[in-house]
Design an enzyme around this catalytic site. Sequence first.
Site, mmCIF file in Angstrom:
data_model
loop_
_atom_site.group_PDB
_atom_site.id
_atom_site.type_symbol
_atom_site.label_atom_id
_atom_site.label_comp_id
_atom_site.label_asym_id
_atom_site.label_seq_id
_atom_site.Cartn_x
_atom_site.Cartn_y
_atom_site.Cartn_z
ATOM 1 N N HIS A 161 18.846 34.417 17.027
ATOM 2 C CA HIS A 161 18.723 34.920 15.662
ATOM 3 C C HIS A 161 17.530 35.793 15.817
ATOM 4 C CE1 HIS A 161 21.779 32.168 13.990
ATOM 5 N NE2 HIS A 161 20.925 31.120 14.206
ATOM 6 N N ASP A 196 27.861 29.619 19.490
ATOM 7 C CA ASP A 196 27.144 28.753 18.720
ATOM 8 C C ASP A 196 27.545 28.669 17.198
ATOM 9 O OD1 ASP A 196 23.763 27.860 18.720
ATOM 10 O OD2 ASP A 196 24.585 28.481 16.886
ATOM 11 N N HIS A 198 26.229 28.997 14.529
ATOM 12 C CA HIS A 198 25.727 30.148 13.502
ATOM 13 C C HIS A 198 25.830 31.455 14.241
ATOM 14 C CE1 HIS A 198 23.730 26.202 12.956
ATOM 15 N NE2 HIS A 198 23.756 26.598 11.394
ATOM 16 N N ASP A 285 25.852 22.714 18.598
ATOM 17 C CA ASP A 285 26.054 22.389 17.233
ATOM 18 C C ASP A 285 27.489 22.648 16.505
ATOM 19 O OD1 ASP A 285 25.812 25.055 17.626
ATOM 20 O OD2 ASP A 285 23.936 25.371 16.162
#
Length: 343
Positions: A161, A196, A198, A285
């Site tokens: 990110h 991932d 996200h 995740d």
Amino acid sequence: MKIYSHEKQKLHKPKSYFSRGQMRQPQEMPERLTELLKAPETMGLKVTTAKEIGIEPILAVHDFDYVEFLKHGYEEWMALDEEMGEEIQTTIYVPNNNSGLGILAKAAMYQADGSAPIGKHSWTSIYWSAQTALNAADSLLDDEAEQNDIQICLTRPAGHHARKNAAGGFCYLNNAAIIAEHLRQKFKKIAIIDTDMHHGQGIQEIFYDRKDVLYTSVHGSPINFYPVVAGHEHEKGHGEGYGYNINFPMPHGTDEVGFFNYVDKSISNVKLFNPDVIIHVLGFDVYKDDPQAKCNVSTQGFKTLAQKLKALNKPMIVLVEGGYCIEKLDENLQAFLSGLISE
């Protein structure tokens, strides 16, 4: 297969996590790395302590002033006459038209959300997370590296990110981007495949106008889900990079079969690109019981994922990033590693 890590990555211990209208319990904790390290130990696999590669590869991707903020901001924060708390944290984000005068203005420039506080030892962990990833890249730059060599990096804090000049989403330095740029010394084409939960908007932003680095991501739909402003299917790159950014946003609640349908599409694009090296951003995740999960991947699913990636038969660096169901990280990583080891 080589596995890298460094104990200093455990020093970063966030005390705050502001998200979606309220203060929450921090999830990106040192205990995550403790659990991840149990997996290779149980399996009898050696973990190599990362050595220092240096700051230069980091500055090849991130702005100098931003890295200076990460490295020295805490000292400036603590030097203020008033009580500011134990870590740099702000609810203000003004990256433009900001002179950066004062530590609060710098925080407003460089911290994109409330999930990336900076404490006393944060820089040390951030730096060694990047160094751990760079060790794997240097191994592949070695002329004696095998054609299908696989490197595993147990890293925290994560990186996908992080933007060129902003922290967010538990991320500070973009390890995937740093090693992709570092690998370009030898390799012409790099593919980053991100699974991932996200979307890695930092990776997307850094390589959005380039065709030498393919970025393809399978992630939860960003509608009302982090990072909320990026990760949609229509985001395909810009200029000569058009077509080299490929997103597969999953509807929230996607089952394991659906997850692998998207993964297979992502892998098909990687095959078409035919890279010299693959970087895999691995997020645990997506596991069904993870507090961040919007899909339902089982422990066995991580073995399947590893087998699919191994079948590409390319040199590969795996960056272990997201995953916040701490009690299952050991088991889930063992499943992934077993998929890489199995014939």
